[in-house]
Design an enzyme around this catalytic site. Sequence first.
Site, short mmCIF file in Angstrom:
data_model
loop_
_atom_site.label_atom_id
_atom_site.label_comp_id
_atom_site.label_asym_id
_atom_site.label_seq_id
_atom_site.Cartn_x
_atom_site.Cartn_y
_atom_site.Cartn_z
N CYS B 85 0.76 -1.28 0.00
CA CYS B 85 0.08 -0.05 0.05
C CYS B 85 1.00 1.36 0.02
O CYS B 85 0.17 2.18 -0.16
CB CYS B 85 -0.91 0.18 1.35
SG CYS B 85 -1.66 -1.60 1.36
N CYS B 209 -13.67 0.63 7.63
CA CYS B 209 -12.71 0.07 6.38
C CYS B 209 -12.59 1.16 5.42
O CYS B 209 -13.46 1.82 5.15
CB CYS B 209 -13.03 -1.12 5.78
SG CYS B 209 -13.32 -2.52 7.15
N LYS B 332 -9.67 6.31 4.06
CA LYS B 332 -11.02 5.84 4.66
C LYS B 332 -12.24 6.40 3.67
O LYS B 332 -13.17 5.66 3.35
CB LYS B 332 -11.39 6.39 5.91
CG LYS B 332 -12.47 6.32 6.60
CD LYS B 332 -13.15 4.98 6.82
CE LYS B 332 -14.03 4.38 5.77
NZ LYS B 332 -15.51 4.44 6.07
N HIS B 336 -8.58 4.34 -1.36
CA HIS B 336 -7.34 3.64 -1.31
C HIS B 336 -6.93 2.72 -2.71
O HIS B 336 -7.05 1.72 -2.50
CB HIS B 336 -7.24 3.01 -0.10
CG HIS B 336 -5.87 2.37 0.34
ND1 HIS B 336 -4.73 2.97 -0.10
CD2 HIS B 336 -5.65 1.33 1.10
CE1 HIS B 336 -3.72 2.10 0.05
NE2 HIS B 336 -4.25 1.07 1.03
C1 LIG Z 1 -15.26 -3.51 3.40
C2 LIG Z 1 -15.17 -4.14 2.21
C3 LIG Z 1 -15.34 -5.77 2.51
C4 LIG Z 1 -16.66 -3.64 1.60
O1 LIG Z 1 -16.72 -4.51 0.28
P1 LIG Z 1 -18.17 -4.78 -0.57
O2 LIG Z 1 -19.08 -5.28 0.55
O3 LIG Z 1 -17.74 -5.29 -1.68
O4 LIG Z 1 -18.58 -3.17 -0.81
P2 LIG Z 1 -19.14 -2.59 -1.81
O5 LIG Z 1 -18.17 -1.76 -2.70
O6 LIG Z 1 -20.04 -3.69 -2.49
O7 LIG Z 1 -20.22 -1.50 -1.21
C5 LIG Z 1 -21.44 -1.97 -0.74
C6 LIG Z 1 -21.83 -0.62 -0.17
O8 LIG Z 1 -21.31 -0.15 0.97
C7 LIG Z 1 -20.60 1.14 0.77
N1 LIG Z 1 -19.17 1.09 1.35
C8 LIG Z 1 -18.21 0.14 0.85
N2 LIG Z 1 -17.30 0.31 1.39
C9 LIG Z 1 -17.40 1.01 2.39
C10 LIG Z 1 -16.50 1.65 3.34
N3 LIG Z 1 -15.23 1.32 3.60
N4 LIG Z 1 -16.89 2.73 3.85
C11 LIG Z 1 -18.34 3.19 3.82
N5 LIG Z 1 -19.16 2.83 2.95
C12 LIG Z 1 -18.64 1.65 2.16
C13 LIG Z 1 -20.58 1.17 -0.76
O9 LIG Z 1 -20.60 2.77 -1.05
C14 LIG Z 1 -21.85 0.64 -1.11
O10 LIG Z 1 -23.04 1.46 -0.89
P3 LIG Z 1 -24.11 1.35 -2.15
O11 LIG Z 1 -24.64 0.06 -2.07
O12 LIG Z 1 -24.98 2.37 -1.53
O13 LIG Z 1 -23.46 2.04 -3.05
C15 LIG Z 1 -13.96 -3.90 1.23
O14 LIG Z 1 -14.47 -2.53 0.68
C16 LIG Z 1 -12.69 -3.88 1.68
O15 LIG Z 1 -12.07 -4.98 1.94
N6 LIG Z 1 -12.16 -2.91 2.27
C17 LIG Z 1 -10.73 -2.79 2.61
C18 LIG Z 1 -9.78 -2.75 1.69
C19 LIG Z 1 -8.54 -3.14 1.91
O16 LIG Z 1 -8.24 -4.18 2.89
N7 LIG Z 1 -7.38 -2.50 1.44
C20 LIG Z 1 -6.11 -2.43 1.81
C21 LIG Z 1 -5.93 -1.84 3.39
S1 LIG Z 1 -4.27 -1.42 3.64
#
Ligand SMILES: CC(C)(COP(=O)(O)OP(=O)(O)OC[C@H]1O[C@@H](n2cnc3c(N)ncnc32)[C@H](O)[C@@H]1OP(=O)(O)O)[C@@H](O)C(=O)NCCC(=O)NCCS
Lengths: 143, 390
Positions: B85, B209, B332, B336
């Site tokens: 990252c 997340c 956030k 990212h």
């Molecule tokens: C948290 C996580 C599992 C969610 O994945 P997901 O369920 O596929 O999320 P989606 O993109 O389908 O979004 C679902 C809904 O939640 C919202 N949403 C998604 N991630 C969000 C977040 N992190 N914060 C706030 N809202 C979020 C989206 O806007 C979406 O809303 P909508 O349906 O109204 O459009 C995924 O984003 C994740 O793994 N994040 C971490 C990534 C990571 O590890 N990066 C490296 C870090 S060093």
Amino acid sequence: MAAMPSIKSREMKIVQDIPISKTLQFWEGLKQGKVLATKCKKCETVYFPPAADCPKCLASDMEWIELSNEATIETFTHVVIRPTTFQQNKPYTVAIGRLKEGVRVLAWLTGFKLSEVKVGMKVKLVAKVSSEGNPTYEFTRPE
Amino acid sequence: MRKVAIIGVGSSKIGVRNDVNVAELAFEAFKPSVDDAKIAPKDIEFVAVGSTGAGAWYEELLPAVVSAEYCGLTGAGLVRCEAACASGSAAFSTAYWAVASGQADIAAALGVEKMREIDTPTMMEWIGRAGYYLWEFHNFGLTFPAYYALYATAHMAKYGTTEEDLALVAVKNHKYASMNPIAHLQNRITVDDVLSSMVIASPLKLFDCCPTSDGAASIILASEEKVKELNIDAPVWVAGVGYASGTANMSKRLDYVGLEASVLASQKAYKMANVTPDLLDVAVVHDCFTIAEILAYEDIGLCKKGEGAKLLREGQTEIGGKIPVNIDGGLKAKGHPIGATGCSMIYELAKQLREETVEKSRQAPMKNYIALAHNVGGTGHYCYVTILRR
Ligand SMILES: CC(C)(COP(=O)(O)OP(=O)(O)OC[C@H]1O[C@@H](n2cnc3c(N)ncnc32)[C@H](O)[C@@H]1OP(=O)(O)O)[C@@H](O)C(=O)NCCC(=O)NCCS
Ligand SMILES: [Zn+2]
């Protein structure tokens, strides 16, 4: 995924053969119910996960030792949203425990309700073969 | 060593960008950066590209060459940098050294990432494998939210940090993202929204997340002589770069209440820049998960160990507080796009230092014109800290 116009990439299945010759005793030990670590004969550092070479003094003369099974939990998490290859598993708890040999082990923690799990708690480290047939180890409730 | 300045910056819109492929996305950031610097692609002698998902999250194995060709950079010295990252920061420092050493007069750091061409569980699988596959993923299925959750549990147990404290990070960063048109998530949220969101890896919930984002950012660097020759009116000088690393195995870290790599990298950067944390006007820190922002406050010396949550609760990291942090929305909420994030941080700080954030509501007041970027790779596997000065 793509709601926009797109074309699919070619599909490919990837499975790597990971060499374990140098730590074979460890993997065999798990099947016999033992969790083994290595100890550098030169500088006496204990390694878990086991290492065939010593990062501290760069010697490659190691002995195998069996780890004690008493661990203290330093931290943990309950993993609800799981990656592709763990989709068939129920949510799992992962913990890091410290052993009296000074090494830490990261593994699943089973046999507790999530609300019972606390930092500082004593648990037992055990070797086992997973339901998928993989040799592994986990923390569980001490007798 | 020569003095090096940032003379141009550019960014794409961050978010779900399935309208573009990796090279087209890179172009969106690169074009405004050369326009900003008032140079042409042929003036750039060396290019360092930050990208992590090559061949995994997106189809191209060599994103540096496809992006360079698409941006008119073929012929320049070229490398792709991987520091998980922090790949964008690794690219930035590589380009910095190329100019500082005298090898190149003008260099570019180009961060680009495509994360949304595959489904979420597969994405979590790829990122989860980016710890130590053999010892932590193969049998135990650690995901990235889970890795940072391990830090959260330990910090809460040792210092009494609460889930509400974590939520405050998300609330603050969503607030500033709502003022940032390039941000991925521009909705404002409340502490209750965070607390009632779905558990991902306890104690972290969905709103703790960062989202998975596509995005690109481009930074043009030049030597002092070039800055004069090109008549750049607002160069932003690179005052300090620091880096360090942590163990691959999470089980081998010193403890779980901070990132040793962040401590070491920030100390190096402060020393090189000859500044102390109290002189900073603005900072961007690596808040991939809410707990990470609290760890960062403590690790880079914005407060004492264990007092990160207090600093946040007092509003000291908002605009008007002691040190505004992540007022672009952070990872956030700005998003990212992994390998682009480091360059995106520098993009934001250059805009802040030049006092030209498009949205005046999120301009940090400048006293010393000093800014810091803190970018972690993996779970503390890599850390890069960059200090900029106007
Ligand atoms: C948290 C996580 C599992 C969610 O994945 P997901 O369920 O596929 O999320 P989606 O993109 O389908 O979004 C679902 C809904 O939640 C919202 N949403 C998604 N991630 C969000 C977040 N992190 N914060 C706030 N809202 C979020 C989206 O806007 C979406 O809303 P909508 O349906 O109204 O459009 C995924 O984003 C994740 O793994 N994040 C971490 C990534 C990571 O590890 N990066 C490296 C870090 S060093
Ligand atoms: Zn040794």
